[in-house]
Design a protein around this motif. Structure first.
Motif, PDB file in Angstrom:
ATOM      1  N   ASN A 133      20.562   5.805  90.735  1.00 14.24           N
ATOM      2  CA  ASN A 133      20.050   4.457  90.511  1.00 14.24           C
ATOM      3  C   ASN A 133      20.319   3.995  89.087  1.00 14.24           C
ATOM      4  OD1 ASN A 133      18.445   2.112  91.316  1.00 14.24           O
ATOM      5  ND2 ASN A 133      16.920   2.896  89.907  1.00 14.24           N
ATOM      6  N   GLN A 134      20.163   4.944  88.137  1.00  9.47           N
ATOM      7  CA  GLN A 134      20.454   4.597  86.751  1.00  9.47           C
ATOM      8  C   GLN A 134      21.922   4.237  86.572  1.00  9.47           C
ATOM      9  OE1 GLN A 134      18.341   4.167  84.283  1.00  9.47           O
ATOM     10  NE2 GLN A 134      19.957   3.627  82.857  1.00  9.47           N
TER      11      GLN A 134
ATOM     12  N   ALA B  63      18.597  10.821  93.078  1.00  9.50           N
ATOM     13  CA  ALA B  63      18.487   9.384  93.388  1.00  9.50           C
ATOM     14  C   ALA B  63      18.205   8.576  92.137  1.00  9.50           C
ATOM     15  CB  ALA B  63      17.373   9.170  94.427  1.00  9.50           C
ATOM     16  N   GLN B  64      17.329   9.098  91.265  1.00  8.84           N
ATOM     17  CA  GLN B  64      17.039   8.384  90.023  1.00  8.84           C
ATOM     18  C   GLN B  64      18.273   8.292  89.141  1.00  8.84           C
ATOM     19  OE1 GLN B  64      13.779  10.697  88.507  1.00  8.84           O
ATOM     20  NE2 GLN B  64      12.215   9.432  89.503  1.00  8.84           N
ATOM     21  N   GLN B  65      19.028   9.392  89.108  1.00 13.27           N
ATOM     22  CA  GLN B  65      20.250   9.378  88.295  1.00 13.27           C
ATOM     23  C   GLN B  65      21.264   8.399  88.860  1.00 13.27           C
ATOM     24  OE1 GLN B  65      22.089  13.217  87.957  1.00 13.27           O
ATOM     25  NE2 GLN B  65      22.934  12.768  85.954  1.00 13.27           N
TER      26      GLN B  65
ATOM     27  N   SER C 190      22.520   0.918  88.185  1.00  2.00           N
ATOM     28  CA  SER C 190      21.961  -0.148  87.345  1.00  2.00           C
ATOM     29  C   SER C 190      22.862  -0.430  86.150  1.00  2.00           C
ATOM     30  CB  SER C 190      20.562   0.247  86.861  1.00  2.00           C
ATOM     31  OG  SER C 190      19.689   0.404  87.951  1.00  2.00           O
TER      32      SER C 190
ATOM     33  N   ARG D 168      16.394  15.870  95.167  1.00  2.00           N
ATOM     34  CA  ARG D 168      16.907  14.601  95.711  1.00  2.00           C
ATOM     35  C   ARG D 168      16.392  13.414  94.905  1.00  2.00           C
ATOM     36  NH1 ARG D 168      15.765  17.215 100.687  1.00  2.00           N
ATOM     37  NH2 ARG D 168      13.823  16.051 100.919  1.00  2.00           N
ATOM     38  N   LEU D 169      15.104  13.493  94.491  1.00  2.00           N
ATOM     39  CA  LEU D 169      14.546  12.397  93.708  1.00  2.00           C
ATOM     40  C   LEU D 169      15.269  12.268  92.376  1.00  2.00           C
ATOM     41  CD1 LEU D 169      12.416  10.226  93.242  1.00  2.00           C
ATOM     42  CD2 LEU D 169      10.869  12.001  92.406  1.00  2.00           C
ATOM     43  N   SER D 170      15.521  13.422  91.751  1.00  2.00           N
ATOM     44  CA  SER D 170      16.244  13.383  90.474  1.00  2.00           C
ATOM     45  C   SER D 170      17.646  12.808  90.656  1.00  2.00           C
ATOM     46  CB  SER D 170      16.322  14.794  89.889  1.00  2.00           C
ATOM     47  OG  SER D 170      17.063  14.802  88.689  1.00  2.00           O
TER      48      SER D 170
ATOM     49  N   GLU E 149      12.293  17.182  94.907  1.00  2.00           N
ATOM     50  CA  GLU E 149      12.437  16.856  93.487  1.00  2.00           C
ATOM     51  C   GLU E 149      13.899  16.732  93.102  1.00  2.00           C
ATOM     52  OE1 GLU E 149      10.344  20.008  91.631  1.00  2.00           O
ATOM     53  OE2 GLU E 149       8.376  18.992  91.676  1.00  2.00           O
TER      54      GLU E 149
END
Length: 418
Positions: free
Chosen positions: A149-150, A145-147, A153, A141-143, A139
């Motif tokens: 990626n944001q 990675a999402q951050q 982007s 790492r996912l958080s 979780e």
């Protein structure tokens, strides 16, 4: 006679007396024995009563113990008071437990089953704890990675907006330059027309006037062709062909903002120049990037031949390729000898893959002159004893006179890997 009878009677009375006494003592003996038996019976009865009390107490203890064991073990009818555990049901439960926990057949009672069950539960607790730890890490790492990626982007959107603005500015500049060049061409054409008019009206030597007019017309045509070339290759001289989006230093790879939609193909090479806005750093070559994978709007590149390891290629650096154009129609003429991996057919296919049409001869639409090696036949097709350099050929000289952009085969190899 009468005296004799009295003595006999006395003897009989004495005998009966003795018998009575004997019977008395016998009765006393029997009474004593009976009294002893009664005492013995009374003692036995008292002992039996004590034994009964002891047995009842022991039975009560055993009952209580059995009830306590049933409460702990289970497998009894809870609605029936005093119900004991069902041994068959308990044994079946132990068999099911042995099958689930994977215990050996030697475990035949709950006492021996307790430790394997505890060990199995501890192992499950450890596995659950490890899974929870892995879940927490995943979780995290996912958080992250999402951050990330944001963030990427957002940065990419900013870069796209800036690129769109830069492109709009370049279009404006190109439009202005096109207008200026068209005005120059119109002025030159006007000059040619004026010269032709002067040729008719001018007095003097007709031959001299015609020769001068032809020279002026030739110079004007050459100048007009040169201006057309400059207009058509304005894109290459106006700015970069794209920029680096991101770089992986460990893999020596990166992403550029040009893809299949922009006519990028695998093997294409771009020169990477600094994106530093400092005027002192503008135009400095930082290294090269070869396209290895192509997506619709971006491409993966291999980074090589960096000029300064302390100033590596990074995001926002600019990319250049003199024959790259994502939109316009362009034309090229081959001059000289092409052999090996870059023979005439391969070079023609390579140029056509990036939107450049190969022409059979030079004309006013030609944008590039691709120069190969020396040839060994002359203009008439006859073998030559000495190699003829491409610069000695008429097509090369005409292209130079018309201002056609010249690219050697070595430069072409540098910008396109096979």
């Amino acid at each position: 006679m009468n005296k004799r009878s009295q003595r006999g009677a006395a003897r009989v009375s004495a005998a009966w007396m003795i018998v009575v006494i004997v019977l008395f003592f016998v009765s006393l003996g029997f009474a004593y024995v009976a009294n002893q038996d009664a005492e013995t019976a009374r003692l036995n009865a008292a002992k039996a009563e004590a034994d009964k009390v002891t047995a009842d107490a022991s039975a009560s203890v055993e009952y209580d113990l059995a009830r306590d064991v049933s409460k702990v073990l289970g497998f009894y009818n809870r609605e029936l008071l005093g119900s004991a555990s069902d041994v068959t049901t308990a044994a079946d439960g132990l068999s099911s437990l042995r099958a689930v926990i994977n215990m050996p057949e030697s475990v035949q009672d709950y006492e021996k089953a307790i430790q394997p069950v505890i060990d199995a539960l501890r192992q499950k607790d450890t596995e659950i704890s490890n899974l929870k730890t892995q879940l927490t890490n995943t979780e995290g790492r996912l958080s992250a990675a999402q951050q990330a990626n944001q963030t990427i982007s957002t940065e990419l959107q900013g870069k796209i907006s800036k690129a769109a603005q830069d492109y709009s500015d370049l279009e404006q500049q190109a439009g202005d330059e096109k207008t200026r060049l068209e005005n120059d061409v119109a002025q030159l054409r006007s000059t040619v027309n004026q010269l032709n008019s002067d040729l008719v009206t001018e007095k003097g030597s007709i031959d001299d006037l015609q020769a001068q007019a032809q020279r002026d017309a030739s110079a004007a045509t050459t100048r007009a062709a040169s201006l057309n070339r400059q207009l058509k290759i304005l894109k290459e001289t106006a700015g970069p062909d794209g920029e680096v989006l991101a770089v992986s230093r460990g893999l020596m790879t990166g992403w550029i903002n040009r893809g299949a939609a922009d006519r990028v193909s695998r093997g294409m090479v771009f020169e990477v120049r600094t994106g530093n806005p400092n005027p002192a750093s503008q135009g400095q070559t930082k290294g090269w990037a070869e396209v290895t994978e192509v997506e619709e709007h971006r491409s993966l590149v291999r980074i090589f031949d960096e000029a300064d390891r302390y100033d590596p290629i990074g995001a926002r650096d600019k990319i250049f390729n003199p024959v790259f154009d994502p939109n316009g129609d362009r034309y090229a003429v081959l001059v000289g000898r092409f052999s090996g991996a870059y023979n005439g057919a391969e070079v023609r296919a390579l140029l056509e893959s990036v939107g450049i049409t190969v022409q059979d001869k030079l004309d006013l639409t030609t944008n590039y002159l691709i120069v190969g090696g020396p040839v060994f036949v002359d203009a008439d097709g006859e073998p030559s004893e000495e190699p003829i350099q491409p610069s000695e050929l008429a097509a090369y000289q005409d292209a130079q006179a018309q201002g056609v952009y010249t690219i050697s085969i070595n430069d072409l190899r540098q910008y396109f890997k096979k």
